[in-house]
Scaffold this motif. Sequence first.
Motif, PDB file in Angstrom:
ATOM      1  N   LEU A 175       8.993  -7.191 -35.493  1.00 38.78           N
ATOM      2  CA  LEU A 175       9.533  -8.443 -34.955  1.00 38.78           C
ATOM      3  C   LEU A 175      10.649  -8.967 -35.852  1.00 38.78           C
ATOM      4  O   LEU A 175      11.724  -9.360 -35.375  1.00 38.78           O
ATOM      5  CB  LEU A 175       8.411  -9.476 -34.840  1.00 38.78           C
ATOM      6  N   VAL A 176      10.407  -8.952 -37.169  1.00 37.88           N
ATOM      7  CA  VAL A 176      11.380  -9.486 -38.127  1.00 37.88           C
ATOM      8  C   VAL A 176      12.641  -8.625 -38.162  1.00 37.88           C
ATOM      9  O   VAL A 176      13.770  -9.134 -38.093  1.00 37.88           O
ATOM     10  CB  VAL A 176      10.752  -9.570 -39.528  1.00 37.88           C
ATOM     11  N   ILE A 177      12.461  -7.312 -38.261  1.00 36.39           N
ATOM     12  CA  ILE A 177      13.608  -6.404 -38.343  1.00 36.39           C
ATOM     13  C   ILE A 177      14.458  -6.497 -37.075  1.00 36.39           C
ATOM     14  O   ILE A 177      15.694  -6.573 -37.137  1.00 36.39           O
ATOM     15  CB  ILE A 177      13.139  -4.950 -38.561  1.00 36.39           C
ATOM     16  N   THR A 178      13.812  -6.494 -35.922  1.00 35.59           N
ATOM     17  CA  THR A 178      14.554  -6.510 -34.654  1.00 35.59           C
ATOM     18  C   THR A 178      15.257  -7.834 -34.431  1.00 35.59           C
ATOM     19  O   THR A 178      16.358  -7.868 -33.869  1.00 35.59           O
ATOM     20  CB  THR A 178      13.609  -6.213 -33.469  1.00 35.59           C
ATOM     21  N   GLU A 179      14.645  -8.930 -34.875  1.00 37.58           N
ATOM     22  CA  GLU A 179      15.295 -10.237 -34.735  1.00 37.58           C
ATOM     23  C   GLU A 179      16.595 -10.254 -35.533  1.00 37.58           C
ATOM     24  O   GLU A 179      17.632 -10.729 -35.040  1.00 37.58           O
ATOM     25  CB  GLU A 179      14.354 -11.339 -35.224  1.00 37.58           C
ATOM     26  N   PHE A 180      16.554  -9.731 -36.740  1.00 32.09           N
ATOM     27  CA  PHE A 180      17.759  -9.655 -37.573  1.00 32.09           C
ATOM     28  C   PHE A 180      18.782  -8.704 -36.949  1.00 32.09           C
ATOM     29  O   PHE A 180      19.985  -8.994 -36.890  1.00 32.09           O
ATOM     30  CB  PHE A 180      17.377  -9.191 -38.978  1.00 32.09           C
ATOM     31  N   TYR A 181      18.306  -7.573 -36.480  1.00 29.22           N
ATOM     32  CA  TYR A 181      19.130  -6.543 -35.831  1.00 29.22           C
ATOM     33  C   TYR A 181      19.844  -7.113 -34.603  1.00 29.22           C
ATOM     34  O   TYR A 181      21.043  -6.868 -34.393  1.00 29.22           O
ATOM     35  CB  TYR A 181      18.192  -5.404 -35.458  1.00 29.22           C
ATOM     36  N   SER A 182      19.141  -7.900 -33.812  1.00 22.79           N
ATOM     37  CA  SER A 182      19.734  -8.500 -32.610  1.00 22.79           C
ATOM     38  C   SER A 182      20.736  -9.583 -32.970  1.00 22.79           C
ATOM     39  O   SER A 182      21.807  -9.690 -32.361  1.00 22.79           O
ATOM     40  CB  SER A 182      18.632  -9.086 -31.718  1.00 22.79           C
ATOM     41  N   PHE A 183      20.395 -10.398 -33.970  1.00 24.07           N
ATOM     42  CA  PHE A 183      21.256 -11.516 -34.355  1.00 24.07           C
ATOM     43  C   PHE A 183      22.617 -11.032 -34.862  1.00 24.07           C
ATOM     44  O   PHE A 183      23.645 -11.676 -34.617  1.00 24.07           O
ATOM     45  CB  PHE A 183      20.564 -12.362 -35.425  1.00 24.07           C
ATOM     46  N   ILE A 184      22.634  -9.896 -35.545  1.00 22.22           N
ATOM     47  CA  ILE A 184      23.890  -9.327 -36.029  1.00 22.22           C
ATOM     48  C   ILE A 184      24.833  -9.029 -34.855  1.00 22.22           C
ATOM     49  O   ILE A 184      26.056  -9.039 -35.005  1.00 22.22           O
ATOM     50  CB  ILE A 184      23.633  -8.058 -36.861  1.00 22.22           C
ATOM     51  N   GLY A 185      24.243  -8.798 -33.682  1.00 20.74           N
ATOM     52  CA  GLY A 185      25.052  -8.526 -32.504  1.00 20.74           C
ATOM     53  C   GLY A 185      26.018  -9.647 -32.170  1.00 20.74           C
ATOM     54  O   GLY A 185      27.081  -9.410 -31.584  1.00 20.74           O
ATOM     55  N   LEU A 186      25.682 -10.880 -32.545  1.00 22.50           N
ATOM     56  CA  LEU A 186      26.584 -12.007 -32.327  1.00 22.50           C
ATOM     57  C   LEU A 186      27.906 -11.794 -33.064  1.00 22.50           C
ATOM     58  O   LEU A 186      28.987 -12.116 -32.549  1.00 22.50           O
ATOM     59  CB  LEU A 186      25.937 -13.311 -32.799  1.00 22.50           C
ATOM     60  N   PHE A 187      27.829 -11.235 -34.271  1.00 23.99           N
ATOM     61  CA  PHE A 187      29.030 -10.997 -35.066  1.00 23.99           C
ATOM     62  C   PHE A 187      29.749  -9.732 -34.581  1.00 23.99           C
ATOM     63  O   PHE A 187      30.980  -9.682 -34.552  1.00 23.99           O
ATOM     64  CB  PHE A 187      28.676 -10.882 -36.538  1.00 23.99           C
ATOM     65  N   ALA A 188      28.973  -8.721 -34.190  1.00 29.40           N
ATOM     66  CA  ALA A 188      29.568  -7.485 -33.687  1.00 29.40           C
ATOM     67  C   ALA A 188      30.349  -7.729 -32.398  1.00 29.40           C
ATOM     68  O   ALA A 188      31.336  -7.050 -32.125  1.00 29.40           O
ATOM     69  CB  ALA A 188      28.485  -6.436 -33.451  1.00 29.40           C
ATOM     70  N   SER A 189      29.926  -8.726 -31.628  1.00 25.72           N
ATOM     71  CA  SER A 189      30.568  -9.001 -30.333  1.00 25.72           C
ATOM     72  C   SER A 189      31.980  -9.554 -30.479  1.00 25.72           C
ATOM     73  O   SER A 189      32.725  -9.620 -29.499  1.00 25.72           O
ATOM     74  CB  SER A 189      29.721  -9.975 -29.518  1.00 25.72           C
TER      75      SER A 189
END
Length: 242
Positions: A175-189
């Motif tokens: 849960l923790v790793i994926t939440e961080f992984y998904s949040f980085i997508g905001l910057f990648a976008s």
Amino acid sequence: MRALLWAEHQKIRRLSFVWIAIFATVMVAVIVFLSGLTDNDGIRDIDTTGWYMAVAQPLATFFVLPAVIALLGSYMICREEQEHTIDSLRLIPVNEAKLTIAKMIITLVYSIVFYLLLFFITFFTEVALHFSDLSLGLVMNFLKAYLLDGICIFLAISPIIALVSYMKKGYWIALVITEFYSFIGLFASTSNTLKALYPITAVFTISGYYEASTIQVMLSCISLLFCVGLAAVTLAGMNKCK
């Protein structure tokens, strides 16, 4: 394989994680709806046809659904080991590779279900608010996008499910790793190249949420295929170690 899929489905139906994921999906829909009621110079976002379906999709992906799907998948694979039932299964015997594949397939199915649940919540709300303005083409485009999101998000997070299962450090870390992984997508976008390559945002390129060239779509497909290959290698290594 059919028997394994049926058995895993029966087990997962009783899990509280499923209800947590459903609750999280509903809460995303509620929060987005309430944000759309904000009055900006006399104009509310929710009054724009299609806004609700368009906004709920990325917000759910960047902040909620990938994490709960990863948690569900990791728990399914780790549960026999942590609950000490794996030794009993080995006496049957059960093909552990097929068992792992069955668990991943069920996780994929539930990923699609959660995204379709979010779609239908937003769709029926749009019908209630903008029935006369909705077109079949608009609805079908969003349905396709949500369906592809459900499939592709599973592919994007599959390495995390596999890694957490391999590490045997507890499924909550997924849960923790994926939440961080998904949040980085905001910057990648914010970058045309990164959003095609970063797995979470590659999902939106493939589903059509982002306007993308053929090359960007191909890069996104390669990114997700790499994720699947990495997950497969990790899970294969885990089964060899048992």
